[in-house]
Motif scaffolding. Structure first.
Motif, PDB file in Angstrom:
ATOM      1  N   LEU A 167       0.812  -1.214   0.000  1.00 24.75           N
ATOM      2  CA  LEU A 167       0.000   0.000   0.000  1.00 24.75           C
ATOM      3  C   LEU A 167       0.847   1.266   0.000  1.00 24.75           C
ATOM      4  N   SER A 168       2.080   1.170   0.547  1.00 27.54           N
ATOM      5  CA  SER A 168       2.927   2.362   0.658  1.00 27.54           C
ATOM      6  C   SER A 168       3.294   2.920  -0.711  1.00 27.54           C
ATOM      7  N   ASN A 169       3.552   2.023  -1.683  1.00 23.21           N
ATOM      8  CA  ASN A 169       3.872   2.530  -3.030  1.00 23.21           C
ATOM      9  C   ASN A 169       2.940   1.979  -4.111  1.00 23.21           C
ATOM     10  N   ASN A 170       1.798   1.440  -3.665  1.00 24.75           N
ATOM     11  CA  ASN A 170       0.754   0.967  -4.603  1.00 24.75           C
ATOM     12  C   ASN A 170       1.306   0.066  -5.704  1.00 24.75           C
ATOM     13  N   SER A 171       1.969  -1.008  -5.283  1.00 28.64           N
ATOM     14  CA  SER A 171       2.520  -1.933  -6.286  1.00 28.64           C
ATOM     15  C   SER A 171       2.701  -3.318  -5.674  1.00 28.64           C
ATOM     16  N   TRP A 172       2.845  -4.302  -6.570  1.00 29.80           N
ATOM     17  CA  TRP A 172       3.269  -5.624  -6.122  1.00 29.80           C
ATOM     18  C   TRP A 172       4.767  -5.557  -5.822  1.00 29.80           C
ATOM     19  N   PRO A 173       5.294  -6.444  -4.990  1.00 25.73           N
ATOM     20  CA  PRO A 173       6.741  -6.432  -4.711  1.00 25.73           C
ATOM     21  C   PRO A 173       7.564  -6.524  -5.996  1.00 25.73           C
ATOM     22  N   ASP A 250       0.110   6.533  12.926  1.00 29.63           N
ATOM     23  CA  ASP A 250       0.598   7.597  12.031  1.00 29.63           C
ATOM     24  C   ASP A 250       1.345   7.028  10.837  1.00 29.63           C
ATOM     25  N   THR A 251       2.140   5.983  11.092  1.00 28.83           N
ATOM     26  CA  THR A 251       2.883   5.340   9.999  1.00 28.83           C
ATOM     27  C   THR A 251       2.701   3.835  10.100  1.00 28.83           C
ATOM     28  N   PRO A 252       2.705   3.121   8.976  1.00 28.82           N
ATOM     29  CA  PRO A 252       2.472   1.671   8.991  1.00 28.82           C
ATOM     30  C   PRO A 252       3.491   0.922   9.867  1.00 28.82           C
ATOM     31  N   LEU A 253       3.042  -0.133  10.517  1.00 24.29           N
ATOM     32  CA  LEU A 253       3.922  -0.991  11.327  1.00 24.29           C
ATOM     33  C   LEU A 253       4.471  -2.105  10.439  1.00 24.29           C
ATOM     34  N   THR A 254       5.681  -2.563  10.761  1.00 18.07           N
ATOM     35  CA  THR A 254       6.311  -3.618   9.965  1.00 18.07           C
ATOM     36  C   THR A 254       6.562  -4.850  10.823  1.00 18.07           C
ATOM     37  N   GLY A 255       6.159  -6.006  10.341  1.00 18.76           N
ATOM     38  CA  GLY A 255       6.412  -7.259  11.054  1.00 18.76           C
ATOM     39  C   GLY A 255       5.607  -8.387  10.451  1.00 18.76           C
ATOM     40  N   ARG A 256       6.042  -9.611  10.677  1.00 14.52           N
ATOM     41  CA  ARG A 256       5.310 -10.771  10.172  1.00 14.52           C
ATOM     42  C   ARG A 256       3.945 -10.860  10.856  1.00 14.52           C
ATOM     43  N   PHE A 264     -10.312   5.382   4.600  1.00 14.31           N
ATOM     44  CA  PHE A 264     -10.661   6.804   4.507  1.00 14.31           C
ATOM     45  C   PHE A 264      -9.432   7.693   4.713  1.00 14.31           C
ATOM     46  N   GLY A 265      -8.307   7.254   4.142  1.00 14.88           N
ATOM     47  CA  GLY A 265      -7.086   8.068   4.167  1.00 14.88           C
ATOM     48  C   GLY A 265      -6.218   7.899   5.401  1.00 14.88           C
ATOM     49  N   ASN A 266      -6.618   7.059   6.355  1.00  8.63           N
ATOM     50  CA  ASN A 266      -5.835   6.862   7.586  1.00  8.63           C
ATOM     51  C   ASN A 266      -5.267   5.448   7.650  1.00  8.63           C
ATOM     52  N   TRP A 267      -4.056   5.319   8.221  1.00  9.28           N
ATOM     53  CA  TRP A 267      -3.420   4.003   8.356  1.00  9.28           C
ATOM     54  C   TRP A 267      -4.030   3.237   9.521  1.00  9.28           C
ATOM     55  N   LEU A 268      -4.389   1.992   9.263  1.00  8.15           N
ATOM     56  CA  LEU A 268      -4.938   1.092  10.275  1.00  8.15           C
ATOM     57  C   LEU A 268      -4.063  -0.154  10.301  1.00  8.15           C
ATOM     58  N   SER A 269      -3.419  -0.400  11.453  1.00  5.78           N
ATOM     59  CA  SER A 269      -2.519  -1.556  11.570  1.00  5.78           C
ATOM     60  C   SER A 269      -3.082  -2.571  12.543  1.00  5.78           C
ATOM     61  N   GLY A 270      -2.720  -3.833  12.330  1.00  6.41           N
ATOM     62  CA  GLY A 270      -3.186  -4.850  13.265  1.00  6.41           C
ATOM     63  C   GLY A 270      -2.803  -6.245  12.852  1.00  6.41           C
ATOM     64  N   GLY A 271      -3.339  -7.200  13.576  1.00  3.16           N
ATOM     65  CA  GLY A 271      -3.059  -8.599  13.300  1.00  3.16           C
ATOM     66  C   GLY A 271      -4.235  -9.464  13.712  1.00  3.16           C
ATOM     67  N   ALA A 272      -4.267 -10.669  13.149  1.00  3.19           N
ATOM     68  CA  ALA A 272      -5.371 -11.590  13.427  1.00  3.19           C
ATOM     69  C   ALA A 272      -4.813 -12.919  13.904  1.00  3.19           C
TER      70      ALA A 272
END
Length: 411
Positions: A167-173, A250-256, A264-272
Motif C-alpha cells: 500500500l505504501s507505493n501501490n505496487s506488487w513487490p 501515524d505510519t504503517p507498522l512492519t512485522g510478520r 478513509f485516508g488513515n493508516w490502520l494496523s493490526g493482526g489476526a
C-alpha cells in the motif's frame, strides 16, 4: 445526494454472511444474517446466503438502494477460469503451506503480511500447482464483487495485502514482476472506488435496481472497525471465530503477521490470531456457554495455562505454522474449563496489543469490541483483567461498517 437514498453492506465472515442497509445518517434500517450451510470454502454457499438474505429485504428498501460494498475474510482464496467460474473449493485464510516457505521468502525483501507463511502466497502456489497458470486468483470479497458485476478484473487493495500488495507505493513487490503467474492476480483498485454497475442478469435475479453501483469494499475485520466509529486513541478488537486487534497509527507498522490498511485516508494496523470464539464451540454450544459464563468469577484466575487454538498453526501475535494448541488439562468442571479457555484467549489478545506496542503503536486508552464474543460480559471482565485497559462493547455489525464505504463513495 438525496437523503432518501440507501446503501447495502455485505459482510462475508468465517461462519456466515450478514447484510445491512443504512441511510445517509448511517442508521441501520435492516440487517439479517445466515450461516453457511457447508462452510467457508464452499463458494456456492456465499451465493446461496446472499440470495436468501437479499430476498428478505422489504421491497420499499430495495428500490432506494443506490450502491453496495462487500467485505470478506482476508486471505480466503479462490482459483477460477478467466471468466470467473470457480475451479474448486476456496482455500480458507487459516490454511498455510509451509512447503512453500523458501519460495515465499525469496519473493519478499521485507517483512509484511504477504511474506508470512500464513499469507495468501502459499495458498496461491498451492492452487497454481493444482490448476496451472492459465487461471485467475481472487480473494473472497473480490470474487463476489466480480459475480455481481460479471467482471472479475479487479481486486480491492486491502483484500490483497496478504498476497503481497504494498500500500505504501501501490505496487506488487519488485520480485513479482518476473513471476509467470503475475497475470493471475487482479488489477488493484482502492477501497471506496466505484467498480461499475451491477450486471442486468444479477439485478433481475436479486430484484435489485439496475443502476446499483458496486463499490470496492474492504476486509471483514476492517468492516468491523468502521462499524465502531473509533477515534485515534481507541483500539478495536473483533471477537468472531478469530481474534483481530487493530489500531489507527501515524505510519504503517512492519512485522510478520501484521497488516496495514488505508481506511478513509488513515493508516490502520493490526493482526489476526487463528484463535477465537470458534474454539469455544468445539466444546460447548452457545446456550451452554451463556449458562456457564454466569458461574464464572472473572476476577479470579484459574491457574490453568491453555493455548486455545482449534488446530496447529498461528498467525499473530506469533507467526508460527507449527505452533501446537494446548487444550489440557481439562478440569471436571465445565465452567472452570470455559473460564480457562476464556483466560487463554484474553492472554492472546493481551500479547497482540503488546506486539503492536513493541512495533511502534501507542497502547489504546480504550478498546472497543465488536463481534459475537463481545456480547459475553464475563469474557469482557476477564479481558479487562488480563489486558489492563477499559473495554467498551459495540453491537453494530461489520456489514454496517462496509455499507459506510458504499455511502462515502457517493458523497
Amino acid at each position: 445526494m438525496l437523503t432518501s437514498y440507501l446503501v447495502l453492506g455485505i459482510d462475508l465472515g468465517t461462519t456466515g454472511l450478514r447484510i445491512a442497509i443504512i441511510n445517509t445518517k448511517k442508521q441501520i434500517l435492516f440487517t439479517s444474517s445466515m450461516r453457511y450451510s457447508t462452510g467457508l470454502e464452499i463458494w456456492e454457499d456465499w451465493i446461496y446466503c446472499l440470495k436468501e438474505l437479499i430476498q428478505e429485504v422489504p421491497k420499499d428498501l430495495k428500490e432506494k438502494l443506490v450502491s453496495c460494498s462487500i467485505a470478506g475474510t482476508s486471505g480466503t482464496l479462490l482459483a477460477c477460469k478467466k471468466n470467473g467460474v470457480p475451479l474448486g473449493k476456496a482455500l480458507p485464510y487459516f490454511l498455510s503451506y509451509s512447503q512453500y516457505k523458501n519460495e515465499i521468502d525469496s519473493l519478499f525483501l521485507k517483512e509484511c503480511a504477504g511474506s508470512s507463511i500464513s499469507g495468501s502466497v502459499g495458498r496461491a502456489l498451492r492452487l497454481l500447482a493444482e490448476y496451472g497458470n492459465e487461471i485467475i486468483l481472487r480473494h473472497q470479497a473480490d470474487w463476489l464483487s466480480g459475480w455481481l458485476l460479471n467482471n472479475w478484473e479487479y481486486g480491492e487493495e486491502g483484500n490483497n495485502i496478504r498476497m503481497g500488495w504494498d500500500l505504501s507505493n501501490n505496487s506488487w513487490p519488485e520480485k513479482f514482476k518476473n513471476l509467470k503467474w503475475l497475470k493471475c492476480l487482479p488489477k488493484i483498485i482502492s477501497s471506496g472506488q466505484i467498480m461499475g454497475n451491477i450486471c442486468n442478469q444479477k439485478a433481475n435475479e436479486l430484484n435489485l435496481p439496475k443502476k446499483l453501483k458496486v463499490i470496492a469494499g474492504t476486509t471483514d475485520s476492517n468492516a468491523g472497525v468502521l462499524a465502531t466509529f473509533p477515534n485515534k486513541n481507541d483500539g478495536i478488537t473483533i471477537l468472531g471465530s478469530t481474534i483481530v486487534v487493530k489500531k489507527f497509527v501515524d505510519t504503517p507498522l512492519t512485522g510478520r503477521g501484521i497488516s496495514n490498511h488505508k481506511i478513509f485516508g488513515n493508516w490502520l494496523s493490526g493482526g489476526a490470531s487463528n484463535a477465537g470464539g470458534a474454539i469455544l464451540l468445539d466444546f460447548f454450544n452457545q446456550e451452554y456457554i451463556k449458562e456457564l459464563s454466569k458461574q464464572i468469577n472473572p476476577h479470579k484466575s484459574t491457574g490453568i495455562d491453555l493455548l486455545p487454538l482449534s488446530k496447529k498453526g498461528e498467525r499473530f501475535p506469533i507467526d508460527d505454522p507449527n505452533l501446537q494448541p494446548k487444550l489440557e488439562p481439562r478440569p471436571v468442571s465445565d465452567s472452570l474449563y470455559l473460564h480457562a479457555l476464556l483466560e487463554g484467549l484474553a492472554k492472546i489478545e493481551a500479547r497482540g496489543w503488546q506486539k503492536l506496542h513493541e512495533l511502534g503503536a501507542d497502547l489504546p486508552k480504550k478498546i472497543i469490541t465488536i463481534g459475537g464474543g463481545a456480547k459475553n460480559i464475563t469474557w469482557k471482565k476477564i479481558r479487562e483483567k488480563e489486558i489492563g485497559i477499559p473495554i467498551k462493547i459495540c453491537n453494530r455489525p461489520p456489514a454496517a461498517g462496509v455499507a459506510s464505504i458504499a455511502l462515502q463513495a457517493l458523497l
